[in-house]
Structures are given as C-alpha cells and as structure tokens.
Design an enzyme around this catalytic site. Structure first.
Site, PDB file in Angstrom:
ATOM      1  N   CYS A  43       0.610  -1.307  -0.137  1.00 16.73           N
ATOM      2  CA  CYS A  43      -0.061  -0.102   0.005  1.00 16.73           C
ATOM      3  C   CYS A  43       0.837   1.321   0.143  1.00 16.73           C
ATOM      4  CB  CYS A  43      -0.961   0.060   1.029  1.00 16.73           C
ATOM      5  SG  CYS A  43      -2.032   1.335   1.427  1.00 16.73           S
ATOM      6  N   CYS A  48      -1.529   1.673  -2.884  1.00 17.04           N
ATOM      7  CA  CYS A  48      -2.757   2.879  -2.865  1.00 17.04           C
ATOM      8  C   CYS A  48      -2.033   4.235  -2.755  1.00 17.04           C
ATOM      9  CB  CYS A  48      -3.491   2.401  -1.474  1.00 17.04           C
ATOM     10  SG  CYS A  48      -3.288   1.039  -0.597  1.00 17.04           S
ATOM     11  N   LYS A  51      -0.033   5.281  -6.090  1.00 19.07           N
ATOM     12  CA  LYS A  51      -1.084   5.410  -7.071  1.00 19.07           C
ATOM     13  C   LYS A  51      -2.001   6.728  -6.941  1.00 19.07           C
ATOM     14  CE  LYS A  51      -5.189   3.667  -5.971  1.00 19.07           C
ATOM     15  NZ  LYS A  51      -6.280   2.516  -5.799  1.00 19.07           N
ATOM     16  N   TYR A 181      -9.947  -3.084 -10.774  1.00 17.84           N
ATOM     17  CA  TYR A 181      -9.614  -1.798 -10.334  1.00 17.84           C
ATOM     18  C   TYR A 181      -8.400  -1.202 -10.703  1.00 17.84           C
ATOM     19  CZ  TYR A 181      -7.363  -2.495  -5.713  1.00 17.84           C
ATOM     20  OH  TYR A 181      -6.680  -2.764  -4.834  1.00 17.84           O
ATOM     21  N   GLU A 185      -7.713   1.921 -12.954  1.00 16.07           N
ATOM     22  CA  GLU A 185      -7.107   3.175 -12.538  1.00 16.07           C
ATOM     23  C   GLU A 185      -5.906   3.520 -13.386  1.00 16.07           C
ATOM     24  OE1 GLU A 185      -8.371   2.636  -7.744  1.00 16.07           O
ATOM     25  OE2 GLU A 185      -6.617   1.831  -8.524  1.00 16.07           O
ATOM     26  N   HIS A 439     -26.738  22.009   0.830  1.00 15.75           N
ATOM     27  CA  HIS A 439     -26.872  22.554  -0.340  1.00 15.75           C
ATOM     28  C   HIS A 439     -25.951  23.638  -0.859  1.00 15.75           C
ATOM     29  CE1 HIS A 439     -29.126  23.477  -4.280  1.00 15.75           C
ATOM     30  NE2 HIS A 439     -29.346  24.853  -3.874  1.00 15.75           N
ATOM     31  N   GLU A 444     -25.955  15.581  -1.931  1.00 15.71           N
ATOM     32  CA  GLU A 444     -27.342  16.032  -1.502  1.00 15.71           C
ATOM     33  C   GLU A 444     -28.400  15.173  -2.256  1.00 15.71           C
ATOM     34  OE1 GLU A 444     -29.277  19.897  -2.166  1.00 15.71           O
ATOM     35  OE2 GLU A 444     -27.716  20.070  -3.489  1.00 15.71           O
TER      36      GLU A 444
END
Ligand code: FAD
Length: 457
Positions: A43, A48, A51, A181, A185, A439, A444
């Site tokens: 990682c 991770c 990356k 993934y 990616e 908002h 939302e």
C-alpha cells in the site's frame, strides 16, 4: 524463562504486519518483524499511496481545461514532467517508510531487513542473516504478488503496477491489460497524463463485481474521454520492434504501442515460504486458510491481509492485524466484520461503493427498490465538461434498509466513506429522506431521491 527468542514473529511489514506488530508490542509482547523489500508494504510503497499521488497528477489536465469556463486564462500550454512527479512521489514514499519504521521501533519491535521463511513450526529462517530464530507465535502477513501470463510469448516485455511507478519516461502510448480496479485506475492515470491509452479486457465488461450502472457509466466516461476500451479479447503475443512493441490480439487485430502493462489480478504471496515445514495448509490459489480470528490450522500460527485472500484492501489487512494482536496478546478476542466495506475506484471519474450491488441483492432473492439519479455536476455547467454523475441506492423492500450505495463522479470515494457509516448503522431509506440536504452539493442527491426507478419493460 523464555523458551523462544520472541513471543511473536511477523513475516512481512505491510499494512497488516506492521499494525499487528505494534499492537502486540503495546500489549507487552516481545516482537520481531521481517521485511524483504521496504517497510510499509504494498500500500505505502507501490500500491494505494503512490497510486493516489499519480491520480492527483493525472487530473490537472482536465482541470486546466475546465478553468477557462470560470474566467481563467493560463499563460501558456501547461507542461507536464513525469520525472518531477516520480521524484516527488519517491520522496514522499521514503518519508512514509521512515515513519513506519520509526513507529515500529518506538513500540519496541525489532525490525529485521531480510526475507524470512518458516523452517519448522516455531522456527523462522532469516535469509540475509543466515540464521534461524524461534517464536511462540508466528504471523504471516506476506501480502500478494502480481499475476503474469507466463505462457504469453513476449511476456517479458510487459510491465506491471510495480514497474509503472518507476518508469524512466512517460510512454507515448500504452496498452493496459486487465479489467479490475488496478487496471482501470492505471488506464485512467496514463490517459490523464496525455498517454494514448488502450484498455484490453478478456471479459465482456470491466470491473466485475461492481454495480452494472457503475461499470457501464465508467466505460462510457472513459471512452468519451478517449481511452480505447476493448473487451472480449486477450493478447496472444508481444513482439519488440525498432519503434516499440507490436501486440497481437486473439480477435485478430494488432496494436503498435510504446508500453504494455499487465494488471490481471494478484495472488497470495506464499510461494517458497516454507509453510509445509510448519504444517500450514493453503487453498487452491495458495491462500492461507484461517478462521474468524485469523488462526491457521496450526494453533500458534496466524495469517492476516492479502495472503489470506479474504478482502484484499489495506483497511481490512490493518483491522485483521489489530484484531489478531488484541486476541492473542491483549486478552480481547476480536473478529473482523467483512461486510459493508466501502471501496473506491480512483479513475476519473471515480467510483465509490458500499454494500450490495443491484445484481447481488437480486441474486439474494429479496425484493428490492432501486433509486437512481443521473445528472450533470454543477461545476460542469460553466466548465463545459461532459461527465455525468450517477448515484444509486439499493433498498430492501420489506425492511426499507439501504443495502447498497453506489456513486460515479467527482469525490465519489469521499462521499461513500460517509454513506458507509449510515449503512453500518442499518439506515433505512426513510433515514436518508429525513436527513437534511447539504446544498449545493452533489452528495445531497443521495437524500433527495424520491422516485423509485422502474425498470424498462
Ligand atoms: P502487503 O502490504 O503487501 O505487505 C506484505 C509485505 O510482506 C511486503 O512488504 C512484502 O515485501 C513482505 N514480504 C513478503 N514475503 C516476505 C518474506 N518471505 N519475508 C519478508 N518479507 C516478506 N488497497 C486499498 O485499500 N485501497 C487502494 O486504493 C489500493 N490500491 C492498490 C493499488 C495497487 C497498485 C496495489 C498493488 C494494491 C492496492 N491496494 C489498495 C491493495 C493493498 O495494497 C493491499 O490490500 C494491502 O497492502 C495488503 O496488506 P498486507 O499487509 O496483506 O500485505
């Protein structure tokens, strides 16, 4: 009198091993950890973290373009320098590695820079020190390794994610093979950095296991951005040519490219580990079989993280390592809950997802309600960007519990991390509806979807 050199010996200083070693030491155990490459594991060193740094870099090109709609004029065409990015990335990774090492040492853990293998039920061989040490408990946290296709002629010319982080120069064109993934990616990263990018996947659709709307939405977005997504075929040969590589495809087509990258999955890293000398059993993929407490079939040997092939993500390896240390050395038996795990795909646009996809909920047999929103993010109104944002709720019809949330669009990962808390608490659709919207935001939409989606007949 101690019968063993250590109370705990950890093999592998990645996400799971480091956490387990530190927590066990904090519980008072005498701990050593061995690492054959770099402290921090996949990682931190080549997963991770680097990356995500590359992902950030890859998004600037579109942001420069979008700035014009907001009145910004750049003095000239922005220029990207790969070597600067890699040097800065390497500096940051080295900083993190030293922090990981310091944290281990501060906790009183002995850090050994060597490959370690099992030499018996309690014996661990330290390769670079050419000696054997003993431990009352052993934790195997050796992670995973990249899959290759050894039968493919010319495979040696391909790179994997390991090398992608250290290329001398940015290729002009790349073919990324794979549909998981990591493959998508990297295709998105290279494309964002201006590389002519092709993604080749043998299946019908990328991102197997993800919700269909996310799979379709991302394929559509990547294609619209200019990534060539080719599915239903594989490479049959890679040949070198004076000016790059020539790839032959099963479909009969051929592609000329500068670089080819394989991201066709990862396998548990158990080869040559000496598991048989300790009697530890593995499954068909080489994964170490464990119970809910991460205990193997040998009572004092445990395994956590990718090497067990449960859920191959950093936060899970960390939790498993922590739970192991609490169970064995903290007198606090702890199991890891492997459900409702939020996860992201850091493409541009990105995907964030937690809980069940529509297909897996339907496969479970329970009647479900689906709520969907598909809209243009506010920023795009002035920037002119064409991306859509897709949001989806999967709701159990009987209990009205929200079973899954799926988002495709900017900040999807950040949004899903928060939605995951609600799902973990068992939130219903009524709870989502009762939550006041923030908002103006994209998120939302998750609390303002009122109409059930009716499938077309
Ligand atoms: P690792 O972190 O792999 O650590 C294992 C360590 O053991 C390694 O340092 C290895 O060198 C060492 N080792 C192995 N054998 C020996 C031995 N015999 N002796 C001594 N040392 C040994 N996960 C996410 O959650 N989010 C992401 O965005 C993400 N992105 C990723 C991107 C890429 C390109 C890759 C490859 C992975 C990504 N992952 C991501 C997955 C994540 O990196 C892993 O799930 C996680 O690192 C698993 O931790 P671990 O402790 O099981 O193993």
């Amino acid at each position: 009198m101690a019968a063993f050199d250590y109370d705990l010996f950890v093999i592998g200083a990645g996400s799971g091993g480091v956490r387990a070693a530190r927590i066990a030491a904090a519980h008072g155990a005498k701990v050593a950890i061995a690492e054959e490459y770099r402290i921090g594991g996949t990682c931190v060193i080549r997963g991770c973290v680097p990356k995500k740094l590359l992902v950030y870099a890859s998004r600037f090109a579109s942001e420069f373009e979008e700035a014009a709609g907001f009145g910004w004029t750049l003095p000239g065409k922005p220029v990207f320098d790969w070597r600067t990015l890699i040097a800065n990335k390497d500096r940051e990774i080295a900083r993190l590695e030293s922090i990981y090492k310091a944290n281990l040492e501060r906790a009183g853990v002995t850090v050994l820079k060597t490959r370690a293998t099992l030499d018996g039920p309690h014996e661990i061989r330290l390769d670079s020190e050419n000696r054997v040490v003993t431990a009352a408990h052993i934790l195997i946290a050796t992670g995973g390794t990249v899959n290759l296709d050894p039968a493919l002629p010319g495979m040696q010319h391909a790179i994997t994610s390991n090398e992608a982080f250290h290329l001398d120069r940015l290729p002009k064109s790349i073919v990324v093979c794979g549909g998981g993934y990591i493959a998508v990616e990297f295709a998105s990263i290279f494309h964002g950095l201006g590389v002519d990018t092709t993604l080749i996947y043998r299946g019908e659709k990328i991102l197997r296991g993800f919700d269909e709307d996310m799979r379709d939405g991302l394929t559509e977005a990547l294609t619209r951005h200019g990534v060539k997504v080719i599915t239903g075929t594989v490479l049959t040969a890679i040949e070198t040519q004076p000016a790059g590589l020539q790839l032959a495809l099963e479909s009969g087509a051929s592609i000329k490219t500068d670089q080819v990258m394989f991201a066709i999955g990862r396998s548990p890293n158990t080869a040559g580990l000496g598991l048989e000398k300790a009697g530890v059993l593995t499954g068909t993929k080489g994964q170490i079989g464990v119970d809910a407490f991460s205990k193997t079939n040998v009572a004092h040997i445990y395994a956590v993280g990718d090497v067990t092939d449960r859920v191959n993500l950093t936060p899970i390896a960390i939790r498993e390592g922590h739970a192991f240390a609490d169970t064995v050395f903290g007198n606090k038996p702890a199991k890891v809950d492997h459900t409702m795990i939020p996860t992201a795909v850091f493409t541009s646009p990105e995907i964030g997802t937690v809980g069940l996809s529509e297909a897996s909920a339907r496969a479970g047999g329970q009647p479900i309600d689906i709520y969907k929103a598909n809209f243009r993010p506010m920023k795009s109104t002035l920037s002119g960007a064409t991306d859509r944002m897709i949001m989806k709720l999967v709701v159990d019809q009987a209990t009205q519990k929200v079973l899954g949330v799926h988002v495709l669009g900017p900040d999807a990962g950040e949004i899903i991390q928060m939605a995951a808390i609600a799902l973990k608490l068992g939130a219903t659709k009524a709870d989502f509806d009762a939550t006041v919207a923030l908002h103006p935001s994209a998120a939302e939409e998750l609390v303002t979807m009122r109409e059930k989606w009716i499938p077309p007949v």
